[in-house]
Enzyme design. Structure first.
Site, PDB file in Angstrom:
ATOM      1  N   ASP A  65       1.005  -1.209   0.044  1.00  0.00           N
ATOM      2  CA  ASP A  65       0.040  -0.181  -0.003  1.00  0.00           C
ATOM      3  C   ASP A  65       0.951   1.058   0.098  1.00  0.00           C
ATOM      4  O   ASP A  65       1.721   1.278   0.935  1.00  0.00           O
ATOM      5  CB  ASP A  65      -0.815  -0.128   1.220  1.00  0.00           C
ATOM      6  N   ASN A  92       1.396   6.255 -10.533  1.00  0.00           N
ATOM      7  CA  ASN A  92       0.006   5.870 -11.104  1.00  0.00           C
ATOM      8  C   ASN A  92      -1.054   5.615 -10.088  1.00  0.00           C
ATOM      9  O   ASN A  92      -2.201   5.986 -10.323  1.00  0.00           O
ATOM     10  CB  ASN A  92      -0.119   4.935 -12.269  1.00  0.00           C
ATOM     11  N   TYR A 153     -10.375  15.419  -4.472  1.00  0.00           N
ATOM     12  CA  TYR A 153      -9.764  14.932  -5.429  1.00  0.00           C
ATOM     13  C   TYR A 153      -9.044  15.947  -6.209  1.00  0.00           C
ATOM     14  O   TYR A 153      -7.755  16.099  -6.498  1.00  0.00           O
ATOM     15  CB  TYR A 153     -10.600  14.016  -6.422  1.00  0.00           C
ATOM     16  N   LYS A 157      -5.077  16.416  -6.557  1.00  0.00           N
ATOM     17  CA  LYS A 157      -4.326  16.371  -7.838  1.00  0.00           C
ATOM     18  C   LYS A 157      -3.620  17.482  -8.419  1.00  0.00           C
ATOM     19  O   LYS A 157      -2.610  17.310  -8.942  1.00  0.00           O
ATOM     20  CB  LYS A 157      -5.124  15.531  -8.747  1.00  0.00           C
ATOM     21  N   ILE A 186     -11.581   7.987 -18.545  1.00  0.00           N
ATOM     22  CA  ILE A 186     -11.006   7.302 -19.247  1.00  0.00           C
ATOM     23  C   ILE A 186     -11.766   5.751 -18.843  1.00  0.00           C
ATOM     24  O   ILE A 186     -11.880   5.543 -17.720  1.00  0.00           O
ATOM     25  CB  ILE A 186      -9.557   6.787 -18.826  1.00  0.00           C
TER      26      ILE A 186
HETATM   27  N1  LIG Z   1      -9.854   6.539 -15.176  1.00  0.00           N
HETATM   28  C1  LIG Z   1     -10.303   7.781 -15.060  1.00  0.00           C
HETATM   29  O1  LIG Z   1     -11.054   8.171 -15.865  1.00  0.00           O
HETATM   30  C2  LIG Z   1      -8.967   8.649 -14.564  1.00  0.00           C
HETATM   31  C3  LIG Z   1      -9.012  10.052 -14.990  1.00  0.00           C
HETATM   32  C4  LIG Z   1      -7.995  10.702 -14.576  1.00  0.00           C
HETATM   33  C5  LIG Z   1      -6.974  10.351 -13.795  1.00  0.00           C
HETATM   34  N2  LIG Z   1      -7.013   9.217 -13.414  1.00  0.00           N
HETATM   35  C6  LIG Z   1      -6.044   8.839 -12.685  1.00  0.00           C
HETATM   36  O2  LIG Z   1      -5.072   7.714 -13.372  1.00  0.00           O
HETATM   37  C7  LIG Z   1      -4.734   6.604 -12.083  1.00  0.00           C
HETATM   38  C8  LIG Z   1      -5.128   5.486 -12.400  1.00  0.00           C
HETATM   39  O3  LIG Z   1      -6.854   5.213 -12.574  1.00  0.00           O
HETATM   40  P1  LIG Z   1      -7.685   4.078 -12.688  1.00  0.00           P
HETATM   41  O4  LIG Z   1      -8.905   4.459 -13.256  1.00  0.00           O
HETATM   42  O5  LIG Z   1      -6.633   3.229 -13.674  1.00  0.00           O
HETATM   43  O6  LIG Z   1      -7.543   3.307 -11.312  1.00  0.00           O
HETATM   44  P2  LIG Z   1      -8.113   2.028 -10.993  1.00  0.00           P
HETATM   45  O7  LIG Z   1      -8.707   1.130 -11.961  1.00  0.00           O
HETATM   46  O8  LIG Z   1      -8.714   2.173  -9.516  1.00  0.00           O
HETATM   47  O9  LIG Z   1      -6.613   1.360 -10.650  1.00  0.00           O
HETATM   48  C9  LIG Z   1      -5.904   1.719  -9.452  1.00  0.00           C
HETATM   49  C10 LIG Z   1      -4.586   0.932  -9.477  1.00  0.00           C
HETATM   50  O10 LIG Z   1      -3.815   1.307  -8.281  1.00  0.00           O
HETATM   51  C11 LIG Z   1      -3.777   0.541  -7.435  1.00  0.00           C
HETATM   52  N3  LIG Z   1      -4.003   1.077  -6.029  1.00  0.00           N
HETATM   53  C12 LIG Z   1      -4.878   1.860  -5.644  1.00  0.00           C
HETATM   54  N4  LIG Z   1      -4.672   2.186  -4.264  1.00  0.00           N
HETATM   55  C13 LIG Z   1      -3.434   1.947  -4.003  1.00  0.00           C
HETATM   56  C14 LIG Z   1      -2.666   1.941  -2.922  1.00  0.00           C
HETATM   57  N5  LIG Z   1      -3.052   2.549  -2.051  1.00  0.00           N
HETATM   58  N6  LIG Z   1      -1.288   1.521  -2.883  1.00  0.00           N
HETATM   59  C15 LIG Z   1      -1.115   0.633  -3.856  1.00  0.00           C
HETATM   60  N7  LIG Z   1      -1.604   0.573  -5.267  1.00  0.00           N
HETATM   61  C16 LIG Z   1      -2.950   1.115  -5.156  1.00  0.00           C
HETATM   62  C17 LIG Z   1      -4.963  -0.467  -7.583  1.00  0.00           C
HETATM   63  O11 LIG Z   1      -4.756  -1.838  -7.199  1.00  0.00           O
HETATM   64  P3  LIG Z   1      -4.923  -2.236  -5.641  1.00  0.00           P
HETATM   65  O12 LIG Z   1      -6.577  -1.824  -5.590  1.00  0.00           O
HETATM   66  O13 LIG Z   1      -4.831  -3.882  -5.684  1.00  0.00           O
HETATM   67  O14 LIG Z   1      -4.186  -1.623  -4.833  1.00  0.00           O
HETATM   68  C18 LIG Z   1      -4.854  -0.551  -9.210  1.00  0.00           C
HETATM   69  O15 LIG Z   1      -3.624  -1.365  -9.721  1.00  0.00           O
HETATM   70  C19 LIG Z   1      -5.109   7.408 -10.834  1.00  0.00           C
HETATM   71  O16 LIG Z   1      -3.966   8.038 -10.295  1.00  0.00           O
HETATM   72  C20 LIG Z   1      -6.225   8.093 -11.293  1.00  0.00           C
HETATM   73  O17 LIG Z   1      -6.559   9.291 -10.349  1.00  0.00           O
HETATM   74  C21 LIG Z   1      -8.001   8.406 -13.935  1.00  0.00           C
END
Ligand SMILES: NC(=O)c1ccc[n+]([C@@H]2O[C@H](COP(=O)([O-])OP(=O)(O)OC[C@H]3O[C@@H](n4cnc5c(N)ncnc54)[C@H](OP(=O)(O)O)[C@@H]3O)[C@@H](O)[C@H]2O)c1
Length: 254
Positions: A65, A92, A153, A157, A186
């Protein structure tokens, strides 16, 4: 274009699914060796297996974590032991946190979206300085640059972008480039937008019509391609940038 990433050593947090997993796949396609970090061991193992099917790159995993006090040191030790150094760090791991009381939401958002990337950068700094093409890419959000999503958030960010910009000027003197990517909305299977596309297709169609001039949600691979280029030696003169990957969704300009 050869991105010159073959055998580069890349650490990616939040790499077990979603955008982080796509980033891992994109680096593997370039022949980079990887350390994937996330909390869930099982999903990490599945991702490792999937990657090993498509690449001969080394794929190491670390269940941890990133908000735990011990995480930065754990990632450093793992980087040294198993990857034998690091050229590129992709911060990420991040999320929208909103299911606790107001103070807890804000503290947890800053722990994950701001402090964790900062402390992992600091922990890996000396190892990064040994690289000939060191780079950090922090995955922020268009909502770190303008209104959107819950306030905790947006604010955490925005702080991540601000710290990246400050570090970019300081660390480039040591040969480490620091940049940001700001994804728009996304969608992917199992992700928050992907789930809403299933539960509320009409609402999402209207959201896209009003908010995304490109006419659809972004794909994780589209973010990954931008990340890999920005981290590569082919972006050698790009420092302190925040690159939106959003189909025209953001209004704040580049
Ligand atoms: N999806 C979007 O629309 C979007 C838009 C703008 C920005 N973002 C940013 O892009 C990044 C990825 O987003 P996503 O949508 O792909 O997220 P996601 O599907 O929720 O995946 C998050 C990843 O981070 C890991 N994670 C979460 N909390 C963690 C912690 N405390 N320690 C270690 N690993 C952790 C999760 O695995 P575990 O749960 O197993 O730890 C998973 O591998 C984030 O920073 C998000 O804010 C996403």
């Amino acid at each position: 274009m050869d991105l010159k990433l073959k055998e580069s050593k890349v650490v990616i947090t939040g790499a077990s699914r979603g955008i982080g997993k796509s980033i891992a796949i994109a680096f593997a396609a370039e022949g980079a060796n990887l350390l994937l970090v996330a909390r869930g061991q099982e999903t990490l193992e599945q991702t490792k297996t999937e990657l090993e099917r498509i690449t001969s790159s080394k794929v190491e995993i670390l269940s941890c974590d990133v908000t735990e006090a011990t995480a930065p040191l754990e990632i450093l030790e793992c980087t040294k032991d198993r990857l034998k150094g690091v050229d590129i760090l992709i911060n990420n791991a991040g999320a929208t946190i909103r299911n606790m009381d107001i103070e807890a939401n804000w503290r947890a958002s800053f722990e994950l979206n701001t402090f964790a990337p900062l402390l992992v950068m600091e922990a890996l700094k000396d190892e990064l300085m040994k690289s000939t093409h060191a780079a950090v890419v922090n995955i922020s959000s268009i909502f770190g640059r303008e209104y959107g999503g819950p306030a905790q958030y947006q604010t955490s960010k925005a702080a991540q972008i601000a710290l990246s910009n400050a570090y970019a000027r300081d660390w480039v003197t040591g040969g480490i480039r620091v940049n940001n990517i700001a994804p728009g909305s996304i969608a992917f299977e199992g992700g928050s937008w992907g789930n809403r596309l299933i539960s509320d297709p009409e609402g999402m169609a209207e959201f896209i019509r009003v908010e995304i001039p490109g006419g659809r949600f972004g794909r994780p691979e589209e973010v990954a391609d931008a990340v890999v280029w920005l981290a590569s030696p082919r972006a050698s003169w790009v420092v302190g940038a925040t690159l939106p990957v959003d189909g025209g969704q953001s209004r704040s300009g580049t």
